[in-house]
Design a protein around this motif. Structure first.
Motif, PDB file in Angstrom:
ATOM      1  N   ALA A  28     -26.610 108.314  65.034  1.00 27.44           N
ATOM      2  CA  ALA A  28     -25.497 107.377  64.965  1.00 27.44           C
ATOM      3  C   ALA A  28     -24.828 107.161  66.319  1.00 27.44           C
ATOM      4  CB  ALA A  28     -24.462 107.875  63.954  1.00 27.44           C
ATOM      5  N   GLY A  29     -25.236 107.931  67.333  1.00 27.54           N
ATOM      6  CA  GLY A  29     -24.630 107.809  68.654  1.00 27.54           C
ATOM      7  C   GLY A  29     -23.230 108.395  68.718  1.00 27.54           C
ATOM      8  N   VAL A  30     -22.965 109.394  67.897  1.00 30.55           N
ATOM      9  CA  VAL A  30     -21.648 110.029  67.844  1.00 30.55           C
ATOM     10  C   VAL A  30     -21.713 111.374  68.566  1.00 30.55           C
ATOM     11  CG1 VAL A  30     -19.889 110.998  66.313  1.00 30.55           C
ATOM     12  CG2 VAL A  30     -21.101 108.913  65.651  1.00 30.55           C
ATOM     13  N   PRO A  31     -20.912 111.552  69.606  1.00 29.29           N
ATOM     14  CA  PRO A  31     -20.924 112.846  70.301  1.00 29.29           C
ATOM     15  C   PRO A  31     -20.194 113.903  69.476  1.00 29.29           C
ATOM     16  CG  PRO A  31     -19.292 111.407  71.290  1.00 29.29           C
ATOM     17  CD  PRO A  31     -20.002 110.588  70.234  1.00 29.29           C
ATOM     18  N   LEU A  32     -20.717 115.101  69.472  1.00 24.36           N
ATOM     19  CA  LEU A  32     -20.087 116.229  68.788  1.00 24.36           C
ATOM     20  C   LEU A  32     -19.844 117.339  69.801  1.00 24.36           C
ATOM     21  CD1 LEU A  32     -22.334 116.531  65.587  1.00 24.36           C
ATOM     22  CD2 LEU A  32     -20.121 115.383  65.795  1.00 24.36           C
ATOM     23  N   ARG A  33     -18.819 118.149  69.534  1.00 26.18           N
ATOM     24  CA  ARG A  33     -18.599 119.315  70.392  1.00 26.18           C
ATOM     25  C   ARG A  33     -19.707 120.332  70.120  1.00 26.18           C
ATOM     26  NH1 ARG A  33     -15.923 123.553  67.431  1.00 26.18           N
ATOM     27  NH2 ARG A  33     -15.098 122.779  65.458  1.00 26.18           N
ATOM     28  N   LYS A  34     -19.836 121.291  71.003  1.00 23.33           N
ATOM     29  CA  LYS A  34     -20.864 122.319  70.832  1.00 23.33           C
ATOM     30  C   LYS A  34     -20.563 123.142  69.590  1.00 23.33           C
ATOM     31  CE  LYS A  34     -22.136 122.973  75.635  1.00 23.33           C
ATOM     32  NZ  LYS A  34     -22.268 123.937  76.723  1.00 23.33           N
TER      33      LYS A  34
END
Length: 85
Positions: A28-34
């Motif tokens: 989806a092109g959504v950045p997530l934190r580690k």
């Protein structure tokens, strides 16, 4: 002889769920934190308040954040085709 299938450990299940959500977010092109790192200090004595309890709580929080990020992306309006980058 067939080897009996073993059930995944809770840590393996957690890692699989993290990977699943990372894949969905990447698609989806959504950045997530580690995601939270696996514990390295467990003594194996079954302590009350074991590092694994903290890890699984942190994983649940991470999964909730990932879900919220993807829901937010889904709720965002899509710009008209002539205004997309």
């Amino acid at each position: 002889m067939l080897l009996a299938a073993t059930a995944p450990t809770p840590a393996e299940e957690a890692q699989a769920r993290i990977a699943q959500w990372q894949g969905r977010a990447a698609q989806a092109g959504v950045p997530l934190r580690k995601p939270p790192p696996l514990p390295t200090t467990c003594c194996g004595r079954g302590c009350n308040g074991c590092v694994w309890e903290g890890y699984f709580d942190a994983v649940m929080g991470w999964l909730e954040d990932a879900d919220a990020a993807l829901r937010q992306q889904d709720a965002a309006p899509t710009p008209p085709a002539d205004q997309r980058p």
